[in-house]
Scaffold this motif. Structure first.
Motif, PDB file in Angstrom:
ATOM      1  N   VAL A   8      34.388 -70.515  -3.917  1.00 36.42           N
ATOM      2  CA  VAL A   8      34.763 -69.172  -4.376  1.00 36.42           C
ATOM      3  C   VAL A   8      35.127 -68.350  -3.149  1.00 36.42           C
ATOM      4  CG1 VAL A   8      32.388 -68.303  -4.301  1.00 36.42           C
ATOM      5  CG2 VAL A   8      34.063 -67.196  -5.801  1.00 36.42           C
ATOM      6  N   ALA A   9      36.092 -67.485  -3.307  1.00 31.62           N
ATOM      7  CA  ALA A   9      36.503 -66.652  -2.169  1.00 31.62           C
ATOM      8  C   ALA A   9      37.101 -65.349  -2.676  1.00 31.62           C
ATOM      9  CB  ALA A   9      37.516 -67.393  -1.307  1.00 31.62           C
ATOM     10  N   HIS A  10      36.691 -64.238  -2.077  1.00 33.30           N
ATOM     11  CA  HIS A  10      37.297 -62.939  -2.327  1.00 33.30           C
ATOM     12  C   HIS A  10      37.089 -62.092  -1.084  1.00 33.30           C
ATOM     13  CE1 HIS A  10      33.180 -61.609  -3.236  1.00 33.30           C
ATOM     14  NE2 HIS A  10      33.098 -62.615  -4.101  1.00 33.30           N
ATOM     15  N   SER A  11      37.424 -60.799  -1.155  1.00 26.56           N
ATOM     16  CA  SER A  11      37.430 -59.982   0.052  1.00 26.56           C
ATOM     17  C   SER A  11      36.041 -59.724   0.617  1.00 26.56           C
ATOM     18  CB  SER A  11      38.119 -58.641  -0.238  1.00 26.56           C
ATOM     19  OG  SER A  11      37.438 -57.933  -1.256  1.00 26.56           O
ATOM     20  N   GLU A  12      34.981 -59.914  -0.188  1.00 28.52           N
ATOM     21  CA  GLU A  12      33.635 -59.628   0.287  1.00 28.52           C
ATOM     22  C   GLU A  12      32.973 -60.831   0.950  1.00 28.52           C
ATOM     23  OE1 GLU A  12      31.338 -58.028  -2.900  1.00 28.52           O
ATOM     24  OE2 GLU A  12      32.638 -56.277  -3.165  1.00 28.52           O
ATOM     25  N   ARG A  13      33.222 -62.039   0.434  1.00 30.21           N
ATOM     26  CA  ARG A  13      32.585 -63.235   0.973  1.00 30.21           C
ATOM     27  C   ARG A  13      33.304 -64.474   0.466  1.00 30.21           C
ATOM     28  NH1 ARG A  13      27.012 -62.479  -2.590  1.00 30.21           N
ATOM     29  NH2 ARG A  13      27.864 -60.526  -3.302  1.00 30.21           N
ATOM     30  N   ALA A  14      32.958 -65.611   1.047  1.00 29.52           N
ATOM     31  CA  ALA A  14      33.546 -66.883   0.622  1.00 29.52           C
ATOM     32  C   ALA A  14      32.503 -67.978   0.752  1.00 29.52           C
ATOM     33  CB  ALA A  14      34.769 -67.220   1.467  1.00 29.52           C
ATOM     34  N   THR A  15      32.594 -68.980  -0.124  1.00 24.74           N
ATOM     35  CA  THR A  15      31.728 -70.151  -0.050  1.00 24.74           C
ATOM     36  C   THR A  15      32.598 -71.396   0.013  1.00 24.74           C
ATOM     37  OG1 THR A  15      29.965 -69.072  -1.320  1.00 24.74           O
ATOM     38  CG2 THR A  15      29.881 -71.466  -1.153  1.00 24.74           C
ATOM     39  N   LEU A  16      32.351 -72.217   1.018  1.00 21.94           N
ATOM     40  CA  LEU A  16      33.098 -73.459   1.216  1.00 21.94           C
ATOM     41  C   LEU A  16      32.138 -74.638   1.101  1.00 21.94           C
ATOM     42  CD1 LEU A  16      35.006 -72.395   4.476  1.00 21.94           C
ATOM     43  CD2 LEU A  16      35.709 -71.985   2.114  1.00 21.94           C
ATOM     44  N   ARG A  17      32.668 -75.787   0.685  1.00 19.33           N
ATOM     45  CA  ARG A  17      31.858 -77.007   0.668  1.00 19.33           C
ATOM     46  C   ARG A  17      32.528 -78.057   1.527  1.00 19.33           C
ATOM     47  NH1 ARG A  17      28.901 -80.180  -4.339  1.00 19.33           N
ATOM     48  NH2 ARG A  17      27.998 -81.834  -3.026  1.00 19.33           N
ATOM     49  N   VAL A  18      31.743 -78.638   2.428  1.00 17.40           N
ATOM     50  CA  VAL A  18      32.198 -79.745   3.258  1.00 17.40           C
ATOM     51  C   VAL A  18      31.187 -80.873   3.089  1.00 17.40           C
ATOM     52  CG1 VAL A  18      32.893 -80.505   5.552  1.00 17.40           C
ATOM     53  CG2 VAL A  18      33.169 -78.103   4.912  1.00 17.40           C
ATOM     54  N   GLY A  19      31.551 -81.887   2.321  1.00 18.29           N
ATOM     55  CA  GLY A  19      30.603 -82.963   2.044  1.00 18.29           C
ATOM     56  C   GLY A  19      29.401 -82.433   1.286  1.00 18.29           C
ATOM     57  N   ASP A  20      28.213 -82.623   1.825  1.00 19.21           N
ATOM     58  CA  ASP A  20      26.980 -82.167   1.181  1.00 19.21           C
ATOM     59  C   ASP A  20      26.463 -80.859   1.760  1.00 19.21           C
ATOM     60  OD1 ASP A  20      26.851 -84.283  -0.599  1.00 19.21           O
ATOM     61  OD2 ASP A  20      25.775 -85.571   0.826  1.00 19.21           O
ATOM     62  N   VAL A  21      27.350 -80.106   2.421  1.00 15.07           N
ATOM     63  CA  VAL A  21      26.963 -78.838   3.040  1.00 15.07           C
ATOM     64  C   VAL A  21      27.807 -77.703   2.461  1.00 15.07           C
ATOM     65  CG1 VAL A  21      26.795 -77.532   5.190  1.00 15.07           C
ATOM     66  CG2 VAL A  21      26.280 -79.984   5.173  1.00 15.07           C
ATOM     67  N   PHE A  22      27.129 -76.631   2.067  1.00 20.64           N
ATOM     68  CA  PHE A  22      27.811 -75.415   1.641  1.00 20.64           C
ATOM     69  C   PHE A  22      27.773 -74.406   2.781  1.00 20.64           C
ATOM     70  CE2 PHE A  22      26.918 -77.245  -2.495  1.00 20.64           C
ATOM     71  CZ  PHE A  22      28.037 -76.888  -3.239  1.00 20.64           C
ATOM     72  N   LEU A  23      28.903 -73.803   3.072  1.00 13.43           N
ATOM     73  CA  LEU A  23      29.003 -72.785   4.114  1.00 13.43           C
ATOM     74  C   LEU A  23      29.335 -71.451   3.459  1.00 13.43           C
ATOM     75  CD1 LEU A  23      31.149 -74.816   6.683  1.00 13.43           C
ATOM     76  CD2 LEU A  23      28.660 -74.514   6.679  1.00 13.43           C
ATOM     77  N   LYS A  24      28.394 -70.511   3.549  1.00  8.87           N
ATOM     78  CA  LYS A  24      28.594 -69.191   2.978  1.00  8.87           C
ATOM     79  C   LYS A  24      28.996 -68.243   4.103  1.00  8.87           C
ATOM     80  CE  LYS A  24      26.384 -67.950  -0.545  1.00  8.87           C
ATOM     81  NZ  LYS A  24      25.426 -67.453  -1.568  1.00  8.87           N
ATOM     82  N   VAL A  25      30.176 -67.671   3.988  1.00  5.33           N
ATOM     83  CA  VAL A  25      30.699 -66.762   5.003  1.00  5.33           C
ATOM     84  C   VAL A  25      30.597 -65.341   4.451  1.00  5.33           C
ATOM     85  CG1 VAL A  25      32.658 -66.198   6.466  1.00  5.33           C
ATOM     86  CG2 VAL A  25      32.301 -68.571   5.728  1.00  5.33           C
ATOM     87  N   ASP A  26      29.772 -64.534   5.099  1.00  4.82           N
ATOM     88  CA  ASP A  26      29.505 -63.190   4.594  1.00  4.82           C
ATOM     89  C   ASP A  26      29.283 -62.253   5.776  1.00  4.82           C
ATOM     90  OD1 ASP A  26      28.593 -60.881   3.358  1.00  4.82           O
ATOM     91  OD2 ASP A  26      27.433 -61.962   1.852  1.00  4.82           O
ATOM     92  N   PRO A  27      30.149 -61.260   5.966  1.00  9.30           N
ATOM     93  CA  PRO A  27      29.972 -60.340   7.093  1.00  9.30           C
ATOM     94  C   PRO A  27      28.809 -59.381   6.910  1.00  9.30           C
ATOM     95  CG  PRO A  27      31.820 -59.648   5.730  1.00  9.30           C
ATOM     96  CD  PRO A  27      31.375 -60.978   5.200  1.00  9.30           C
ATOM     97  N   ASP A  28      28.257 -59.317   5.691  1.00  8.06           N
ATOM     98  CA  ASP A  28      27.123 -58.426   5.418  1.00  8.06           C
ATOM     99  C   ASP A  28      25.835 -59.170   5.752  1.00  8.06           C
ATOM    100  OD1 ASP A  28      25.111 -56.843   4.377  1.00  8.06           O
ATOM    101  OD2 ASP A  28      26.261 -56.244   2.616  1.00  8.06           O
ATOM    102  N   GLN A  29      25.317 -58.945   6.961  1.00 10.68           N
ATOM    103  CA  GLN A  29      24.127 -59.665   7.404  1.00 10.68           C
ATOM    104  C   GLN A  29      22.918 -59.353   6.549  1.00 10.68           C
ATOM    105  OE1 GLN A  29      24.140 -62.079   9.708  1.00 10.68           O
ATOM    106  NE2 GLN A  29      22.027 -62.473   9.126  1.00 10.68           N
ATOM    107  N   ALA A  30      22.829 -58.131   6.036  1.00 14.28           N
ATOM    108  CA  ALA A  30      21.695 -57.766   5.187  1.00 14.28           C
ATOM    109  C   ALA A  30      21.695 -58.595   3.907  1.00 14.28           C
ATOM    110  CB  ALA A  30      21.752 -56.279   4.859  1.00 14.28           C
TER     111      ALA A  30
END
Length: 248
Positions: A8-30
């Motif tokens: 899933v991806a939109h202007s607030e955050r994105a989630t990627l899957r590489v093999g058995d790992v999910f990478l959540k990209v979120d600039p909101d550290q809180a």
């Protein structure tokens, strides 16, 4: 070599899957901090945190599959739905976290937000006035006193994994905190209300189905405009607008 899958991806955050790992990209550290904290406190299975390097959180994939998705069929058996209900009840009965969650907004704040959103849906031509008015009336049942519970806050059907009839884990905890338990039940059965009885067989029947349906209407009204603005389609079969139409 594993391919990169955009979950899933939109202007607030994105989630990627590489093999058995999910990478959540979120600039909101809180928001990332809240997710990690909630997973550590939750009494149900959650993904293993592999590493954190802001703005990325790496999580291990969960075994099994989801019960379905919004707008798609449910592949889970009645026993799997009951197991999901039991897991959700275990979460709701757990000691309260310190943070207020998405499901814990005050009635005053929710009423103001809902009224503003209903006006924009009609004035912007997204939905007809009679559809909005009917669902605004249905949503009133959600505005009642409630006892705070440990809520997930975004408990979509695609966020709970099962292996057969056993729950293997729940993902996406960034909205978790103290809130109204029936908000979670409404979110989980959104577009799949035919499975509500199976869910309650595991959760317990000491809840009011009309309040669950009220939260479904309320949540859908609040979501439509955001979804359209972020490139999603709430008008797709089985999604938010169909939920609203089912109340007519």
């Amino acid at each position: 070599m594993d391919e990169v899958e955009v979950v899933v991806a939109h202007s607030e955050r994105a989630t990627l899957r590489v093999g058995d790992v999910f990478l959540k990209v979120d600039p909101d550290q809180a928001r990332i901090d809240a997710e990690v904290e909630a997973m550590a406190l939750a009494p149900v299975p959650t993904p293993e945190v592999l590493w954190r390097k802001p703005p990325v959180l790496a999580l291990a994939a969960l075994p099994g599959t989801t019960l379905g998705s919004l707008g798609g069929p449910s592949t889970g058996s009645p026993a799997a739905w009951a197991a999901a209900g039991a897991a959700i009840r275990e979460l709701h009965d757990a000691p309260l976290p310190a943070r207020p969650g998405r499901a814990g907004r005050s009635i005053v704040a929710l009423t103001a937000e809902l009224d503003r959103e209903c006006e924009l849906l009609v004035s912007g031509g997204l939905l007809p006035a009679d559809l909005v008015t009917r669902n605004r009336r249905v949503a009133e049942a959600a505005f009642r006193p409630w006892t705070p519970a440990f809520t997930h806050g975004d408990l979509q059907i695609a966020h709970l994994f099962v292996d057969g009839d056993r729950v293997t884990g729940i993902i996406d905890w960034s909205e978790a905190g103290r809130g109204d338990a029936l908000y979670d039940l409404a979110t989980f059965t959104l577009g799949h209300e035919e499975h509500l009885d199976d869910l309650l067989a595991g959760y317990g029947t000491d809840v009011d189905p009309d309040v669950i349906r009220a939260w479904s209407s309320l949540r859908s009204l609040l979501a439509v405009r955001w979804l359209v603005e972020h490139g999603f389609d709430p008008f797709a079969p089985g999604c938010e607008v169909d939920v609203l139409r089912s109340r007519m």
